[in-house]
Write a protein that holds these residues in place. Structure first.
Motif, PDB file in Angstrom:
ATOM      1  N   THR A 225       0.841  -1.193   0.000  1.00 31.85           N
ATOM      2  CA  THR A 225       0.000   0.000   0.000  1.00 31.85           C
ATOM      3  C   THR A 225       0.881   1.250   0.000  1.00 31.85           C
ATOM      4  O   THR A 225       2.106   1.175   0.157  1.00 31.85           O
ATOM      5  N   ASN A 226       0.240   2.401  -0.136  1.00 32.44           N
ATOM      6  CA  ASN A 226       0.986   3.658  -0.150  1.00 32.44           C
ATOM      7  C   ASN A 226       0.272   4.711   0.698  1.00 32.44           C
ATOM      8  O   ASN A 226       0.118   5.859   0.311  1.00 32.44           O
ATOM      9  N   LEU A 227      -0.174   4.303   1.869  1.00 29.19           N
ATOM     10  CA  LEU A 227      -0.913   5.210   2.740  1.00 29.19           C
ATOM     11  C   LEU A 227      -0.030   6.338   3.276  1.00 29.19           C
ATOM     12  O   LEU A 227      -0.510   7.413   3.589  1.00 29.19           O
ATOM     13  N   THR A 228       1.269   6.092   3.359  1.00 29.86           N
ATOM     14  CA  THR A 228       2.193   7.111   3.857  1.00 29.86           C
ATOM     15  C   THR A 228       2.733   8.005   2.748  1.00 29.86           C
ATOM     16  O   THR A 228       3.381   9.017   3.037  1.00 29.86           O
ATOM     17  N   GLY A 229       2.531   7.617   1.495  1.00 30.69           N
ATOM     18  CA  GLY A 229       3.152   8.327   0.383  1.00 30.69           C
ATOM     19  C   GLY A 229       4.601   7.953   0.185  1.00 30.69           C
ATOM     20  O   GLY A 229       5.283   8.523  -0.676  1.00 30.69           O
ATOM     21  N   LEU A 230       5.095   6.972   0.947  1.00 29.96           N
ATOM     22  CA  LEU A 230       6.498   6.574   0.892  1.00 29.96           C
ATOM     23  C   LEU A 230       6.713   5.293   0.075  1.00 29.96           C
ATOM     24  O   LEU A 230       7.834   4.809  -0.037  1.00 29.96           O
ATOM     25  N   ASN A 231       5.629   4.744  -0.496  1.00 31.87           N
ATOM     26  CA  ASN A 231       5.722   3.534  -1.315  1.00 31.87           C
ATOM     27  C   ASN A 231       4.969   3.757  -2.624  1.00 31.87           C
ATOM     28  O   ASN A 231       3.970   3.081  -2.904  1.00 31.87           O
ATOM     29  N   PRO A 232       5.438   4.705  -3.436  1.00 33.13           N
ATOM     30  CA  PRO A 232       4.679   5.075  -4.638  1.00 33.13           C
ATOM     31  C   PRO A 232       4.503   3.926  -5.627  1.00 33.13           C
ATOM     32  O   PRO A 232       3.535   3.913  -6.389  1.00 33.13           O
ATOM     33  N   LYS A 233       5.412   2.967  -5.654  1.00 40.36           N
ATOM     34  CA  LYS A 233       5.282   1.823  -6.562  1.00 40.36           C
ATOM     35  C   LYS A 233       4.457   0.693  -5.947  1.00 40.36           C
ATOM     36  O   LYS A 233       4.244  -0.333  -6.586  1.00 40.36           O
ATOM     37  N   GLU A 234       4.020   0.899  -4.718  1.00 42.17           N
ATOM     38  CA  GLU A 234       3.235  -0.099  -3.987  1.00 42.17           C
ATOM     39  C   GLU A 234       3.924  -1.463  -3.998  1.00 42.17           C
ATOM     40  O   GLU A 234       3.325  -2.506  -4.269  1.00 42.17           O
ATOM     41  N   GLU A 235       5.204  -1.436  -3.665  1.00 43.71           N
ATOM     42  CA  GLU A 235       5.995  -2.666  -3.616  1.00 43.71           C
ATOM     43  C   GLU A 235       5.700  -3.454  -2.338  1.00 43.71           C
ATOM     44  O   GLU A 235       5.390  -2.886  -1.293  1.00 43.71           O
ATOM     45  N   LYS A 236       5.846  -4.756  -2.443  1.00 40.76           N
ATOM     46  CA  LYS A 236       5.820  -5.636  -1.285  1.00 40.76           C
ATOM     47  C   LYS A 236       7.233  -6.176  -1.095  1.00 40.76           C
ATOM     48  O   LYS A 236       7.660  -7.079  -1.822  1.00 40.76           O
ATOM     49  N   LEU A 237       7.945  -5.628  -0.115  1.00 44.01           N
ATOM     50  CA  LEU A 237       9.358  -5.961   0.042  1.00 44.01           C
ATOM     51  C   LEU A 237       9.668  -6.693   1.334  1.00 44.01           C
ATOM     52  O   LEU A 237      10.804  -7.126   1.543  1.00 44.01           O
ATOM     53  N   VAL A 238       8.685  -6.823   2.207  1.00 44.23           N
ATOM     54  CA  VAL A 238       8.917  -7.514   3.481  1.00 44.23           C
ATOM     55  C   VAL A 238       7.633  -8.250   3.860  1.00 44.23           C
ATOM     56  O   VAL A 238       6.524  -7.760   3.607  1.00 44.23           O
ATOM     57  N   ARG A 239       7.792  -9.420   4.437  1.00 47.86           N
ATOM     58  CA  ARG A 239       6.613 -10.229   4.766  1.00 47.86           C
ATOM     59  C   ARG A 239       6.140 -10.040   6.197  1.00 47.86           C
ATOM     60  O   ARG A 239       4.942 -10.173   6.477  1.00 47.86           O
ATOM     61  N   HIS A 240       7.053  -9.767   7.107  1.00 51.77           N
ATOM     62  CA  HIS A 240       6.668  -9.637   8.513  1.00 51.77           C
ATOM     63  C   HIS A 240       7.472  -8.510   9.152  1.00 51.77           C
ATOM     64  O   HIS A 240       8.603  -8.228   8.750  1.00 51.77           O
ATOM     65  N   VAL A 241       6.877  -7.915  10.189  1.00 51.24           N
ATOM     66  CA  VAL A 241       7.485  -6.786  10.891  1.00 51.24           C
ATOM     67  C   VAL A 241       7.558  -7.120  12.380  1.00 51.24           C
ATOM     68  O   VAL A 241       6.619  -7.699  12.948  1.00 51.24           O
ATOM     69  N   GLY A 242       8.663  -6.771  13.012  1.00 54.34           N
ATOM     70  CA  GLY A 242       8.811  -6.999  14.444  1.00 54.34           C
ATOM     71  C   GLY A 242       9.793  -6.018  15.039  1.00 54.34           C
ATOM     72  O   GLY A 242      10.085  -4.966  14.465  1.00 54.34           O
ATOM     73  N   PHE A 243      10.334  -6.371  16.195  1.00 53.50           N
ATOM     74  CA  PHE A 243      11.311  -5.489  16.857  1.00 53.50           C
ATOM     75  C   PHE A 243      12.249  -6.333  17.703  1.00 53.50           C
ATOM     76  O   PHE A 243      12.000  -7.522  17.947  1.00 53.50           O
ATOM     77  N   SER A 244      13.324  -5.717  18.152  1.00 45.73           N
ATOM     78  CA  SER A 244      14.281  -6.403  19.015  1.00 45.73           C
ATOM     79  C   SER A 244      14.589  -5.555  20.232  1.00 45.73           C
ATOM     80  O   SER A 244      14.407  -4.334  20.227  1.00 45.73           O
ATOM     81  N   GLY A 245      15.045  -6.212  21.281  1.00 46.47           N
ATOM     82  CA  GLY A 245      15.433  -5.494  22.481  1.00 46.47           C
ATOM     83  C   GLY A 245      16.383  -6.301  23.337  1.00 46.47           C
ATOM     84  O   GLY A 245      16.237  -7.521  23.467  1.00 46.47           O
TER      85      GLY A 245
END
Length: 504
Positions: A225-245
């Motif tokens: 998607t491009n809801l932020t305006g930061l993905n104008p080509k609407e690419e799918k480049l990552v499957r999952h999102v997380g964090f580390s600590g």
């Protein structure tokens, strides 16, 4: 995925190996021994709700992949890990040449889309995780930028594309169609203020916003998607999102609890046998992440080498890379098995200093053999014995990356209110979770006027929705309540008095 106590097989191995274990300075038998190398088919465990089964040992992206000693070639380390059946691979934008080393190895393994011989099925068989230390996808606020090896002024999206370029592309910004990361982690979360930055713009993304946090942009690149305006080509480049600590269980718990949409699917967490000497992860954030169904990956099982020869501080040069297989006083096997039998942990990444043809001298083969342990296979007695031995390393001060030891705290943000409902008087208490000390929290006791009136079972608090208790009050008098957290060690910690005034 195999589960179970494994007590019978553990006892058989104890009888077979107790002599060797005693020689190594331990009395636990099988879990203390190193020397086994043959692993025909490495164990795998499911990664949370991701639909992927990972080898119980993953290849860490640091050690010789980042701070490469002059006589070490890092690429064969990656190739050997793959050949041995390791299928979880870790790297980061903050790890110097680590991503580029993966790029060299992935070309030899036919894992680069668009190249002759590209094996799509093989690419799907491995899980590649990288990390960004940046907190902002667009703009930034003072003191909250984060960290990256990328150019000054770059944002989270730049880090994501930089990873793809270094692993799959030309290393200068380009990457072939079909490139993707299995997961990207927002790395090394330490402060509450960073959470505010990361979540900024997530609920109501708008391209006109001056500042947008990392999560909103990563969701765009996950969903196309491009809801932020930061993905104008609407690419799918990552499957999952997380964090580390590594550092603060309260901050990590808040990061998860703030996630009302279930965006966070993975957590990389420091966990080793000296964890309970600190503000520990295993009784605080790990149960929360596990209850949310997140993929749970352990790290720092050797405390970044501080269990052995390295000083207890961040590594920064090749001399810090530990290249031995454990030590006579501290075999690597029990440390690995401690991390992997911590409830909730599904796989463990370990950095490799060097490999060798002789399996007994090969860190990779030894660590993989040690990682063949089922969930729950080590009992409490075994785990406590490992803790005792590990506490001798640096006099127990190995975990420089964690907050200092914290005793059981009272429940937080506790309040007491009353109301008249259907003509009846009700007292209503609510509170946020307590933080555990070196034993897990069991329950919350409700006390009224110095007498216990009820017990509420503790459950990992997965959202900001508070614990609640209410009871009818049969009189009109004033009352004083307390809520006490109790742990498995029999200790308790109480809130201050919570007054409910008279209604007379």
């Amino acid at each position: 995925m195999r589960t179970g106590s494994g007590s019978a097989s553990s006892r058989r191995r104890f009888l077979q190996c107790s002599t060797l274990a005693t020689a190594a300075g331990f009395t636990l038998g099988p879990h203390m021994v190193f020397g086994q190398t043959a692993v025909a088919k490495p164990m795998r465990r499911g990664l949370g709700r991701l639909g992927f089964e990972a080898s119980t040992l993953g290849l860490g992206g640091q050690a010789s992949l980042q701070w490469t000693p002059a006589d070490v070639d890092p690429v064969p380390i990656i190739l050997k890990a793959f050949a041995l059946g390791v299928n979880y691979f870790d790297t980061s934008n903050a790890y110097g040449p680590s991503q580029s080393n993966y790029g060299k190895a992935f070309r030899q393994l036919d894992l680069v889309p668009g190249r002759p011989g590209y094996d799509e099925a093989r690419r799907r068989s491995v899980f590649l995780t990288s990390k960004t230390g940046l907190r902002w996808a667009k703009g930034e606020k003072p003191g909250l930028r984060g960290f990256s090896n990328g150019p000054q002024g770059s944002g989270t999206v730049d880090d994501l594309k930089r990873t793809l370029s270094q692993v799959f592309g030309d290393g200068s910004g380009s990457y072939p169609e079909g490139s993707y990361l299995d997961m990207i982690l927002v790395h090394n979360l330490t402060r509450m203020e960073e959470i505010d930055a990361l979540y900024e713009g997530l609920d109501h993304p708008d391209p006109k916003m001056e500042t947008i946090g990392a999560l909103a942009a990563l969701v765009d690149y996950r969903d196309g998607t491009n809801l932020t305006g930061l993905n104008p080509k609407e690419e799918k480049l990552v499957r999952h999102v997380g964090f580390s600590g590594h550092h603060s269980p309260p901050v990590m718990m808040e990061m998860i609890q703030r996630d009302e949409r279930g965006i966070l699917e993975g957590m990389l967490v420091a966990i080793n046998a000296n964890d309970r000497l600190q503000f520990n992860m295993q009784h605080n954030v790990i149960p929360v992440a596990h209850a949310r169904g997140m993929a749970l990956v352990g790290m720092k099982t050797f405390a970044d080498g501080a269990m052995y020869t390295k000083p207890a501080g961040w590594s920064s040069k090749p001399e810090h890379v530990v290249r031995t297989v454990g030590s006579p006083d501290m075999p690597s096997r029990p440390l690995i098995q401690y991390s992997l039998t911590t409830a909730g942990i599904q796989t463990l990444i370990v950095g490799i200093g060097q490999i060798a043809e002789d399996g007994k001298a090969c860190q990779l083969e030894q660590n993989l053999a040690a990682a063949q342990v089922r969930e729950g296979e080590l009992g409490d007695v075994d785990r406590r014995a490992i803790e005792t031995r590990a506490s001798s390393a640096k006099e127990g001060r190995t975990n420089y990356f964690q907050l200092p030891r914290q005793e059981l705290t009272p429940p937080r943000e506790a309040t007491a209110q009353q109301e008249i409902r259907d003509g009846k008087r009700l007292a209503r208490l609510q509170w946020q979770t307590a933080f555990a000390g070196d034993e897990p929290i069991v329950s919350y006791e409700i006390w009224r006027d110095q007498s216990r009136v009820a017990t509420v079972k503790h459950e990992p608090q997965t959202t900001r929705k508070p614990f609640r208790f209410e009871e009818p009050v049969e009189d009109e008098s004033a009352h004083v309540y307390q809520v006490k957290a109790t742990d498995a060690g029999g200790r308790s910690a109480a809130t201050s008095d919570l007054a409910v005034p008279s209604v007379a």
